[in-house]
Structures are given as structure tokens and as C-alpha cells.
Design an enzyme around this catalytic site. Structure first.
Site, PDB file in Angstrom:
ATOM      1  N   ARG A  28      46.807  41.575  47.181  1.00  0.00           N
ATOM      2  CA  ARG A  28      46.039  40.460  46.619  1.00  0.00           C
ATOM      3  C   ARG A  28      44.573  40.769  46.843  1.00  0.00           C
ATOM      4  NH1 ARG A  28      45.087  35.909  44.380  1.00  0.00           N
ATOM      5  NH2 ARG A  28      44.229  34.041  45.362  1.00  0.00           N
ATOM      6  N   GLY A  29      43.852  40.976  45.750  1.00  0.00           N
ATOM      7  CA  GLY A  29      42.473  41.427  45.829  1.00  0.00           C
ATOM      8  C   GLY A  29      41.584  40.535  46.665  1.00  0.00           C
ATOM      9  N   ASP A  31      42.245  38.819  49.169  1.00  0.00           N
ATOM     10  CA  ASP A  31      42.559  38.892  50.599  1.00  0.00           C
ATOM     11  C   ASP A  31      42.074  40.193  51.243  1.00  0.00           C
ATOM     12  OD1 ASP A  31      43.799  36.504  50.277  1.00  0.00           O
ATOM     13  OD2 ASP A  31      45.791  37.167  50.872  1.00  0.00           O
ATOM     14  N   GLY A  61      43.984  37.802  34.646  1.00  0.00           N
ATOM     15  CA  GLY A  61      44.976  36.975  33.987  1.00  0.00           C
ATOM     16  C   GLY A  61      46.188  36.759  34.866  1.00  0.00           C
ATOM     17  N   GLU A  95      54.097  41.435  39.835  1.00  0.00           N
ATOM     18  CA  GLU A  95      53.979  42.857  40.175  1.00  0.00           C
ATOM     19  C   GLU A  95      55.045  43.251  41.192  1.00  0.00           C
ATOM     20  OE1 GLU A  95      50.008  45.103  40.527  1.00  0.00           O
ATOM     21  OE2 GLU A  95      50.551  44.689  42.606  1.00  0.00           O
TER      22      GLU A  95
END
Length: 321
Positions: A28-29, A31, A61, A95
Site C-alpha cells: 500500500r503506497g 503506508d 483508480g 492485486e
């Protein structure tokens, strides 16, 4: 472990492991992009491990893009960085689901990293993970099957063997070093074996043998014999299985022509090859009894894949396996 169903016409079954990426990083970017995950990516890259790291904003998105799907399918190993807010992202959950479908169910390696997260929170979706999933159920109340798929994926990844880091309980750089060392050992062991110029009909057989070996288990010894008349493809199948599951093991060795080499050079010659390949240093043994003892002593704490090709005498198994 059922490996029969995941294969479809949209996924290639690569017997010789020619990957574009060694590792696919899922995270998760918000985080960990500028902290832990970027440091892990740099450490993997310094070790020569070709890693896919989305640093170009592909994660935009709610749905994963065809570019990411392709990158996942072309990766040998997936590392999932499960951070406190990982489950709040529907993108990350999609993902994760695709990674488990494409990589794990094709018997490639998925490694979870529980970063400041309790694995039980992920497995049972409680605390922050429970709150996130409750919000998804509200948001997607007209598509609860999607949410259940995400729940199943979180439960599944939490049951895999991985790494757990908690702030204040150790140095992050050492934690990263352990991950990188382990991944490096698994992907640099040796080139994949050549299977066949035009392999056909192997898919279901390879899946069957892999399921019998139960490669995700760390308990006990699993042994499978492949037998039949000459020329039916026993060695081809064994080589394909070896390539298919080798990343799950700390050490691996494919001993070819056991019958011929044992007759010509003796079992101690094969024992030397076995230990030298798995321990990655030259071993010289004086006798078969000494070799059997050394194999038991040096490999008893390792998860090892051993393939013996063309065995015709139980004494060969006794000496080597």
C-alpha cells in the site's frame, strides 16, 4: 493442496522459468512506499534481484491495470507487504487476489511480510483489518462476492510462511537483510533444467506430482516415485516438476543417471555431488557410510528438494535419500 484447477488458456505453463522479474512487490503506497518498501526494493536491487516496484503511479483508480496484471504473471516470486492500512485499499485487495490466483496456485512462491501488523489480525480480519473490511461491505453491498473473495485472500496469505516485523522489536535493516538473503538463495541456486524442446501433456502430471509432494508443508519427508517402461517421459516429467517447485526449498539437487553413475563411480560419488550442490561448497567423502551420516547431519534442518533420476536399486535410495 489442489493444483489441478488454476491453469487456464490465459496463463502459460512455463516449465523452464524464464521470468521477466524475480520478485513482484505488492504494498500500500500510502503506508510504506517511501519507507520500508523502497528500502526493501533497494536492498533486493543491490543483490542483483530484478524486482518490480510500482514507483510510477500505476496504482491509480480502484482496479489493477493490464500492465500490473502482466507484471504479476511474469514474476517468479511475490512479496506482499501487509501494512496496517493495506486492507483499506480495494486496489491492494484485488492485486492480492490476482497474485494468489496467478502465482501461488501455479506453485510459485508468495512471501507475506507482516509489517507492524499481527498475522492474526489479517487471518481473522479483526482490528484495523476488520474495520477496513466492514467498510468494503458497506461500499460493495451489491457485490458481496467480491468482498468475500478479498476476505478469503487475506485469510489465505496470513496462513503462509513469512516475516513479521514490529517496531521496537528489532532493527529494520537487519529484518530487510534476512528477507533479501532468503530470496537470493532461492533464485540464484542454479539455472532451470531443460525439459523438452516441445513439451506437451505435462501440465496435469506436473500438478499431480507437486500436490503429492505438498511443498508448502514444513513437516516430515514426502517421497514420490515415478516408474514405467523406458522412453515414456519419466525424466522429462521429473525435470519439469523440479523447475516448477524448486523455489519453495532452501536447497535443491537433480541427480541424473543414478544407475549408470552409481555403477561407474559408486554411490559415494553421488553423495559428493548431492552435498556439494546443496551446501554450495566442494565436499569429499571417504565412504558411503560416512556420506550417509553427513547427509543426515547436514541436511536434517534444511528443506531440501532432491530428484534421483533412473534409480534401479533400493541401496541407491538408502545411500542418497
Amino acid at each position: 493442496m489442489n493444483l489441478q484447477s488454476p491453469f487456464s488458456s490465459t496463463h502459460s505453463f512455463n516449465y523452464e522459468h524464464e521470468w521477466k522479474y524475480d520478485v513482484f512487490l505488492s504494498f500500500r503506497g500510502k503506508d510504506t512506499r517511501y519507507g520500508f518498501t523502497s528500502n526493501l526494493y533497494e536492498a533486493l536491487s543491490r543483490k542483483g534481484i530484478n524486482t518490480f516496484f510500482d514507483d510510477d503511479g500505476i496504482q491509480s483508480g480502484d482496479e489493477i491495470t493490464p500492465t500490473l496484471v502482466k507484471s504479476i504473471e511474469e514474476s517468479r516470486i511475490a512479496i506482499i507487504v501487509l501494512s496496517p492500512d493495506y486492507a483499506s485499499s480495494s486496489f491492494c485487495l484485488d492485486e492480492l487476489s490476482h497474485i494468489l490466483h496467478c502465482i501461488k496456485r501455479n506453485n510459485r512462491l508468495v512471501v507475506p511480510v507482516f509489517y507492524d501488523v499481527d498475522p492474526c489480525d489479517v487471518r481473522h480480519q479483526i482490528n484495523r483489518f476488520g474495520e477496513a473490511m466492514a467498510k468494503h461491505e458497506q461500499r460493495f453491498k451489491n457485490d458481496l462476492n467480491k468482498v468475500q473473495k478479498w476476505r478469503d485472500a487475506l485469510h489465505e496469505v496470513a496462513n503462509l510462511s513469512g516475516y513479521h516485523f514490529k517496531h521496537g522489536k528489532g532493527y529494520e535493516h537487519r529484518f530487510i537483510g534476512n528477507i533479501v538473503d532468503n530470496i537470493s538463495k532461492r533464485i540464484t541456486r542454479r539455472p532451470a533444467l531443460h525439459v523438452a524442446d516441445h513439451p506437451t501433456g505435462l501440465q496435469s502430471r506436473v500438478s499431480k506430482v507437486a500436490s503429492l509432494l505438498d511443498v508448502e508443508s514444513n513437516a516430515g519427508v514426502h517421497m514420490v516415485g515415478i516408474y514405467g517402461i523406458g522412453g515414456i517421459g519419466k525424466t522429462t516429467l521429473a525435470a519439469a516438476v523440479y523447475n516448477f517447485i524448486t523455489d519453495h526449498f532452501e536447497g535443491a539437487c537433480f541427480l541424473e543417471n543414478v544407475r549408470e553413475n552409481s555403477s561407474r563411480h559408486g554411490s559415494v560419488h553421488l553423495q559428493n555431488i548431492l552435498l556439494s550442490e546443496i551446501l554450495e561448497k566442494e565436499i569429499k567423502l571417504g565412504s558411503v557410510k560416512k556420506g550417509t551420516s553427513e547427509i543426515q547431519k547436514r541436511l536434517c534442518q534444511k528443506k531440501v528438494l532432491l530428484v534421483l533420476d533412473d534409480v534401479d536399486d533400493p541401496e541407491q535410495l538408502k545411500a542418497i535419500a
